[in-house]
Design a protein around this motif. Structure first.
Motif: not given
Length: 295
Positions: A64-79
């Motif tokens: 859960l934490f790893s998947w959330f981290k990936d989604v947060i990174t993608e969102s923060s990068n404007g994808l």
């Protein structure tokens, strides 16, 4: 699950292949297997079930934490585009709807047992001979406090811990509502305070529920071996406790992001999604409180 975009991509973002779905499936398998073995080994020294349960939960939390981290990174990068924002909202609503159906089935099973199975076994509809064959000294009333083996238990009353826990969850929904209002106003000090209060109330709920289980098991004789009443009691309240735990994880991650400066008054879907789920959990508990404890 944030919609905090630096730009709006023209296309629908498709993420790269991820190991998290299969890892989550493996974790849930260990949780289910470990839970079943733990119940079967309650009176034995074998702890393999508990080991598998803990292992499954550990893998689940890592996933859960790893998947959330990936989604947060993608969102923060404007994808993520606006269509992705809509997809996130639809996915969360469908997820909550699926959970509603889960509880609908469990409440339906309790309704069927109370209103059909128990009267039928008690001799309703001229089934007196069936009663004499299956359970001669059966008494048709709810809750069933006597098992076919002759063991007796006590019902869990609605006063005390169940009522306190109900007030705690209602209060947590109110504090979370104020946290959302603070987020919309970009009032971060109030936001952090109300989020912390909500998390503390949720933790208090789980702590008191654990104490309720200890009281039921040792003082009331209410165990998983105490018949359909004990089974439905632990199934409904335990399954709800699992949802409270998941809601706490969602809100805790949202609070961590708030402390890191994420979100603003317009873009904070991760907080909104956790809020939707928490309010859903609270509504389910209110229904459960009246159906399981009061009625």
């Amino acid at each position: 699950m944030s919609v905090e975009n630096k730009k709006s991509p023209p296309s629908y973002y498709v993420p790269a292949q991820s190991p998290w779905p299969i890892l989550g499936a493996i974790a849930l398998f260990f949780v289910a297997l470990g839970s079943g073995l733990s119940i079967m080994q309650l009176n034995k020294s074998d702890v393999s079930g508990i080991f598998l349960l803990v292992l499954g939960l550990a893998i689940l939390f890592i996933m859960l934490f790893s998947w959330f981290k990936d989604v947060i990174t993608e969102s923060s990068n404007g994808l993520y585009s606006k269509q992705m924002d809509i997809s996130f909202k639809q996915a969360m609503l469908w997820f909550i709807f699926s959970e509603v159906m889960f509880f609908f089935v469990f409440f339906g099973a309790l309704f069927y047992a109370r209103n059909f199975s128990v009267p039928w076994l008690g001799g309703a509809s001229n089934n007196v001979m069936t009663q004499q064959i299956l359970w001669p000294d059966f008494q048709s009333f709810w809750p069933l406090l006597k098992t076919p083996a002759g063991e007796t238990t006590q019902a869990m009353g609605w006063q005390g811990l169940p009522l306190i826990n109900t007030l705690i969850l209602i209060t947590s929904s109110v504090s979370l509502h104020f946290a959302e209002k603070a987020m919309q106003q970009d009032n971060r000090p109030r936001l952090k305070g109300f989020m912390a209060i909500t998390l503390l109330l949720g933790i208090c709920f789980l702590f008191l529920q654990a104490n309720e289980y200890i009281h039921a098991y040792h003082e009331l004789g209410l165990t998983l071996q105490s018949g359909i009443y004990g089974n439905t009691f632990y199934l409904l309240t335990g399954f709800h406790g699992l949802h409270v735990t998941l809601g706490l994880i969602l809100l805790f991650i949202a609070l961590l992001r708030i402390l890191k400066g994420h979100f603003n008054g317009q873009h904070h879907f991760a907080l909104k999604a956790g809020s939707w789920y928490w309010h859903f959990v609270d509504i389910v508990w209110i229904c459960l409180f009246f159906i399981v404890y009061v009625v």
